[in-house]
Design a protein around this motif. Structure first.
Motif, PDB file in Angstrom:
ATOM      1  N   GLN A 118      24.236  24.314  -5.377  1.00  9.98           N
ATOM      2  CA  GLN A 118      23.087  24.796  -5.770  1.00  9.98           C
ATOM      3  C   GLN A 118      22.335  24.413  -4.216  1.00  9.98           C
ATOM      4  O   GLN A 118      21.109  24.631  -3.680  1.00  9.98           O
ATOM      5  CB  GLN A 118      22.897  23.464  -6.813  1.00  9.98           C
ATOM      6  N   TYR A 126      23.592  30.875 -10.937  1.00  9.28           N
ATOM      7  CA  TYR A 126      22.967  30.091 -12.049  1.00  9.28           C
ATOM      8  C   TYR A 126      22.831  28.372 -11.934  1.00  9.28           C
ATOM      9  O   TYR A 126      22.430  28.308 -10.618  1.00  9.28           O
ATOM     10  CB  TYR A 126      24.652  29.702 -12.873  1.00  9.28           C
ATOM     11  N   ASN A 127      22.096  28.009 -12.902  1.00 14.30           N
ATOM     12  CA  ASN A 127      21.949  27.001 -12.415  1.00 14.30           C
ATOM     13  C   ASN A 127      22.349  25.477 -12.564  1.00 14.30           C
ATOM     14  O   ASN A 127      22.094  25.316 -14.684  1.00 14.30           O
ATOM     15  CB  ASN A 127      19.891  26.837 -12.992  1.00 14.30           C
ATOM     16  N   ASN A 129      21.446  22.910 -13.867  1.00 10.35           N
ATOM     17  CA  ASN A 129      20.937  21.513 -14.533  1.00 10.35           C
ATOM     18  C   ASN A 129      20.463  22.345 -15.694  1.00 10.35           C
ATOM     19  O   ASN A 129      19.827  21.334 -17.174  1.00 10.35           O
ATOM     20  CB  ASN A 129      19.839  21.313 -13.588  1.00 10.35           C
ATOM     21  N   LYS A 130      20.832  23.574 -16.057  1.00  8.14           N
ATOM     22  CA  LYS A 130      20.090  24.754 -16.742  1.00  8.14           C
ATOM     23  C   LYS A 130      21.596  25.577 -18.170  1.00  8.14           C
ATOM     24  O   LYS A 130      21.365  25.960 -18.938  1.00  8.14           O
ATOM     25  CB  LYS A 130      18.957  25.588 -16.790  1.00  8.14           C
TER      26      LYS A 130
END
Length: 343
Positions: A118, A126-127, A129-130
């Motif tokens: 990231q 994609y994240n 954290n989410k």
């Protein structure tokens, strides 16, 4: 005299649509919870896929197949391994992140896919954290600082002296920009004020070949790959990044034991099960419980040690996620110090 014919609506009638709407909403929530609970109770009712983000035949793939076989027998459904390699784990991790959050598609991921990608890739699809559910941390991956036998160092103090005596003359290797070996070596160089040349390899095996030939003078690597060359005397271990000595190399001290206590020297990569965000907690817990059962098997633990990793027998979704949140800031700082960046 003016009169009006409008009639006041009783208060109860005014509230009725609100009450009906609220009742409908509560009923919907209740039905959703019941459906989720039923899905968890029935889980698993079809094959589970473990997506491996690297090619067949590697250590990650071998770990996944060992666990898939064990968990399939326990859960009563096929547990299949599917390889989706490429782009430092991004392709496979993105596939899992975008899969239905029903527990039937999970990934055996390396920590770089979650921690460092990231900060290295500006367009990561994609994240972490989410978009990710944490299921279970399977193993820690300590790295060893290893030198070619021509390097006159047997401990970190002698290694430091050698580095400072040879600025600009030293070549080190890693298996990728943004890998832990790359970033921690850049950290060492900046802490000591010693410039070094970085050779990047497509994997640990070709890096070790150049280390054996003396094309590079040192590198960080895994115990499983490096250890056979200690016995021949061609390579020499200096220290291991862990808070304890590695089981198969009990005489090799840690960085901390040798007085190098900065946080980067205690960081370790990990292997773990992750899934898409939104997997219902009962299903997360069931996946974690089945994984914990597999990891309690002494044969599985021995295999992980032989792979060069420290098996984790007491993980959980909560513990796995908490560790990520606790350490992600340190990894971000290490990426920034190293200057690692990919387009």
């Amino acid at each position: 005299m003016t009169t009006t014919s409008s009639r006041a609506r009783p208060a109860g009638l005014a509230r009725r649509p609100v009450v009906q709407a609220l009742g409908l909403a509560l009923a919907t929530v209740s039905l959703g919870a019941q459906a989720q609970g039923q899905a968890a109770a029935d889980f698993p009712s079809k094959p589970i896929r473990i997506v491996v983000t690297y090619a067949p035949g590697g250590l990650t793939d071998s770990m996944a197949r060992v666990l898939a076989d064990k968990m399939s027998k326990s859960m009563g459904v096929p547990v299949l391994v599917e390889n989706k390699p490429g782009a430092a784990g991004i392709i496979g991790t993105d596939y899992v992140a975008k899969s239905p959050p029903d527990g039937y598609t999970i990934s055996l991921a390396l920590s770089n896919a979650i921690y460092t990608n990231q900060f290295i890739y500006p367009k990561l699809p994609y994240n972490p954290n989410k978009d990710i559910s944490f299921i279970y941390k399977l193993a820690n991956g300590p790295a060893m600082l290893v030198v070619h036998n021509s390097v006159p160092a047997k401990n970190l103090e002698e290694f430091k002296t050698w580095l400072k005596a040879n600025p600009g003359k030293i070549n080190y290797g890693s298996y990728g920009i943004g890998s832990y070996p790359h970033m921690v070596t850049e950290y060492i160089g900046k802490q000591l004020g010693v410039p070094m040349s970085h050779a990047v390899y497509k994997g640990e095996a070709p890096m070790v070949q150049d280390l054996l030939s003396g094309q590079i003078q040192f590198a960080f690597g895994s115990p499983a790959v490096m250890k056979p060359h200690f016995e021949t005397g061609k390579l020499r271990p200096i220290a291991v990044t862990s808070n304890k000595r590695f089981a198969t190399l009990p005489d090799l001290p840690t960085f901390g034991e040798q007085g190098w206590n900065d946080k980067p020297y205690g960081l370790m990569g990990w292997f773990g099960f992750i899934g898409p965000a939104g997997i219902p907690k009962p299903i997360l817990d069931k996946l974690a419980a089945e994984t914990r059962k597999a990891m309690a098997d002494p044969d599985i633990q021995t295999r992980f040690v032989n792979f060069g990793y420290e098996a984790v027998t007491d993980s959980s979704p909560e513990a796995h996620e908490a560790e990520y949140k606790r350490n992600v800031g340190y990894w971000k700082e290490l990426v920034q110090i190293s200057g690692a960046k990919m387009e």
